[in-house]
Design a protein around this motif. Structure first.
Motif, PDB file in Angstrom:
ATOM      1  N   SER A  93       0.811  -1.226   0.000  1.00 28.37           N
ATOM      2  CA  SER A  93       0.000   0.000   0.000  1.00 28.37           C
ATOM      3  C   SER A  93       0.840   1.270   0.000  1.00 28.37           C
ATOM      4  O   SER A  93       0.304   2.365  -0.173  1.00 28.37           O
ATOM      5  N   ASP A  94       2.144   1.148   0.183  1.00 30.78           N
ATOM      6  CA  ASP A  94       2.963   2.353   0.323  1.00 30.78           C
ATOM      7  C   ASP A  94       4.082   2.458  -0.709  1.00 30.78           C
ATOM      8  O   ASP A  94       5.052   3.173  -0.498  1.00 30.78           O
ATOM      9  N   GLY A  95       3.973   1.773  -1.828  1.00 27.60           N
ATOM     10  CA  GLY A  95       4.986   1.872  -2.878  1.00 27.60           C
ATOM     11  C   GLY A  95       5.431   0.503  -3.340  1.00 27.60           C
ATOM     12  O   GLY A  95       5.067  -0.517  -2.746  1.00 27.60           O
ATOM     13  N   PRO A  96       6.245   0.478  -4.394  1.00 27.75           N
ATOM     14  CA  PRO A  96       6.698  -0.804  -4.936  1.00 27.75           C
ATOM     15  C   PRO A  96       7.562  -1.577  -3.940  1.00 27.75           C
ATOM     16  O   PRO A  96       8.457  -1.011  -3.310  1.00 27.75           O
ATOM     17  N   LEU A 101       6.604  -7.717   2.332  1.00 25.27           N
ATOM     18  CA  LEU A 101       6.049  -6.419   2.738  1.00 25.27           C
ATOM     19  C   LEU A 101       6.630  -5.962   4.073  1.00 25.27           C
ATOM     20  O   LEU A 101       6.485  -4.817   4.454  1.00 25.27           O
ATOM     21  N   ASP A 102       7.292  -6.857   4.773  1.00 25.76           N
ATOM     22  CA  ASP A 102       7.806  -6.578   6.118  1.00 25.76           C
ATOM     23  C   ASP A 102       9.317  -6.395   6.072  1.00 25.76           C
ATOM     24  O   ASP A 102      10.067  -7.366   6.056  1.00 25.76           O
ATOM     25  N   GLU A 103       9.747  -5.146   6.063  1.00 23.23           N
ATOM     26  CA  GLU A 103      11.183  -4.900   5.962  1.00 23.23           C
ATOM     27  C   GLU A 103      11.920  -5.064   7.288  1.00 23.23           C
ATOM     28  O   GLU A 103      13.138  -4.994   7.327  1.00 23.23           O
ATOM     29  N   ASP A 104      11.215  -5.298   8.368  1.00 24.12           N
ATOM     30  CA  ASP A 104      11.870  -5.504   9.665  1.00 24.12           C
ATOM     31  C   ASP A 104      12.263  -6.954   9.904  1.00 24.12           C
ATOM     32  O   ASP A 104      13.109  -7.226  10.745  1.00 24.12           O
ATOM     33  N   ARG A 105      11.647  -7.902   9.173  1.00 22.97           N
ATOM     34  CA  ARG A 105      11.906  -9.309   9.476  1.00 22.97           C
ATOM     35  C   ARG A 105      12.477 -10.103   8.314  1.00 22.97           C
ATOM     36  O   ARG A 105      13.144 -11.094   8.531  1.00 22.97           O
ATOM     37  N   ASP A 106      12.156  -9.729   7.097  1.00 26.71           N
ATOM     38  CA  ASP A 106      12.451 -10.597   5.965  1.00 26.71           C
ATOM     39  C   ASP A 106      13.362  -9.944   4.934  1.00 26.71           C
ATOM     40  O   ASP A 106      13.584  -8.737   4.944  1.00 26.71           O
ATOM     41  N   LEU A 107      13.825 -10.787   4.023  1.00 28.45           N
ATOM     42  CA  LEU A 107      14.516 -10.284   2.849  1.00 28.45           C
ATOM     43  C   LEU A 107      13.511  -9.467   2.052  1.00 28.45           C
ATOM     44  O   LEU A 107      12.365  -9.889   1.859  1.00 28.45           O
ATOM     45  N   HIS A 108      13.902  -8.284   1.597  1.00 27.97           N
ATOM     46  CA  HIS A 108      12.963  -7.389   0.953  1.00 27.97           C
ATOM     47  C   HIS A 108      13.684  -6.338   0.115  1.00 27.97           C
ATOM     48  O   HIS A 108      14.880  -6.084   0.313  1.00 27.97           O
ATOM     49  N   LEU A 109      12.950  -5.734  -0.799  1.00 29.77           N
ATOM     50  CA  LEU A 109      13.378  -4.540  -1.541  1.00 29.77           C
ATOM     51  C   LEU A 109      12.196  -3.592  -1.616  1.00 29.77           C
ATOM     52  O   LEU A 109      11.046  -4.038  -1.687  1.00 29.77           O
ATOM     53  N   TRP A 110      12.484  -2.305  -1.630  1.00 32.08           N
ATOM     54  CA  TRP A 110      11.458  -1.302  -1.878  1.00 32.08           C
ATOM     55  C   TRP A 110      12.037  -0.262  -2.824  1.00 32.08           C
ATOM     56  O   TRP A 110      13.259  -0.141  -2.971  1.00 32.08           O
ATOM     57  N   ALA A 111      11.156   0.493  -3.474  1.00 34.64           N
ATOM     58  CA  ALA A 111      11.600   1.546  -4.390  1.00 34.64           C
ATOM     59  C   ALA A 111      10.870   2.836  -4.068  1.00 34.64           C
ATOM     60  O   ALA A 111       9.722   2.833  -3.618  1.00 34.64           O
ATOM     61  N   SER A 112      11.558   3.945  -4.330  1.00 37.67           N
ATOM     62  CA  SER A 112      10.985   5.265  -4.101  1.00 37.67           C
ATOM     63  C   SER A 112      11.562   6.235  -5.127  1.00 37.67           C
ATOM     64  O   SER A 112      12.774   6.265  -5.344  1.00 37.67           O
ATOM     65  N   VAL A 113      10.682   7.038  -5.737  1.00 39.91           N
ATOM     66  CA  VAL A 113      11.136   8.058  -6.676  1.00 39.91           C
ATOM     67  C   VAL A 113      11.637   9.243  -5.855  1.00 39.91           C
ATOM     68  O   VAL A 113      10.906   9.797  -5.037  1.00 39.91           O
TER      69      VAL A 113
END
Length: 172
Positions: A93-96, A101-113
């Motif tokens: 709900s907050d970006g790609p 979806l849980d950046e505190d526990r798991d392997l993850h990537l997010w993107a921001s312009v």
């Protein structure tokens, strides 16, 4: 990257002058950079490749996408690229996001312009990153999305991948 040097255009006479800037071809790494990407510690000799590929690493990369030159079709293409990448999380709900979806526990990537371009950050295994990043860069290049060279903010010409030599003609 070579700095472009202006050379007079001998064909330009009359009231108009012209300069031709001949630039070195854009290299693949000229349109992205890392913000302190943490590299793996030296694991020493004899460590199996599978063990290296499973090591976690922090990622913080900026892809110099020139959002000011994006058209609605470019934004649509970027969204399709996001969705085609491994680990896409369609319910963010907050970006790609990818892989979790849980950046505190798991392997993850997010993107921001961001003003500097598209920032992609997170934590992945080396093997995951070495699969995701080249696929993303290839898709951006194949869709010919507007980019700039990170050290100069010089726009990369459209259809760059189809042409090896470029010149920028300035008339005044």
């Amino acid at each position: 990257m070579a700095v472009p040097v202006p050379t007079p255009d001998p064909a330009a006479f009359g009231s108009k002058s012209s300069l031709v800037w001949q630039a070195a071809p854009v290299q693949e790494h000229d349109w992205y950079y890392d913000n302190g990407e943490e590299l793996l510690p030296d694991l020493g000799p004899g460590v199996p490749a599978a063990d290296v590929a499973m090591r976690w690493m922090a990622v913080d990369r900026v892809y110099c996408l020139d959002r000011h030159r994006f058209t609605p079709a470019n934004w649509d293409a970027l969204q399709r690229i996001y969705q085609d990448l491994p680990g896409w999380q369609p319910f963010s709900s907050d970006g790609p996001r990818w892989f979790s979806l849980d950046e505190d526990r798991d392997l993850h990537l997010w993107a921001s312009v961001e003003p500097s371009g598209l920032q992609v950050a997170g934590v992945l295994t080396l093997g995951m990153w070495c699969g995701w990043d080249p696929q993303f860069r290839c898709a951006i290049t194949n869709h010919d999305l507007p980019r700039f060279m990170h050290m100069t903010r010089i726009p990369i010409p459209a259809n760059h991948s189809k042409h090896k030599d470029h010149e920028l003609r300035l008339e005044y």
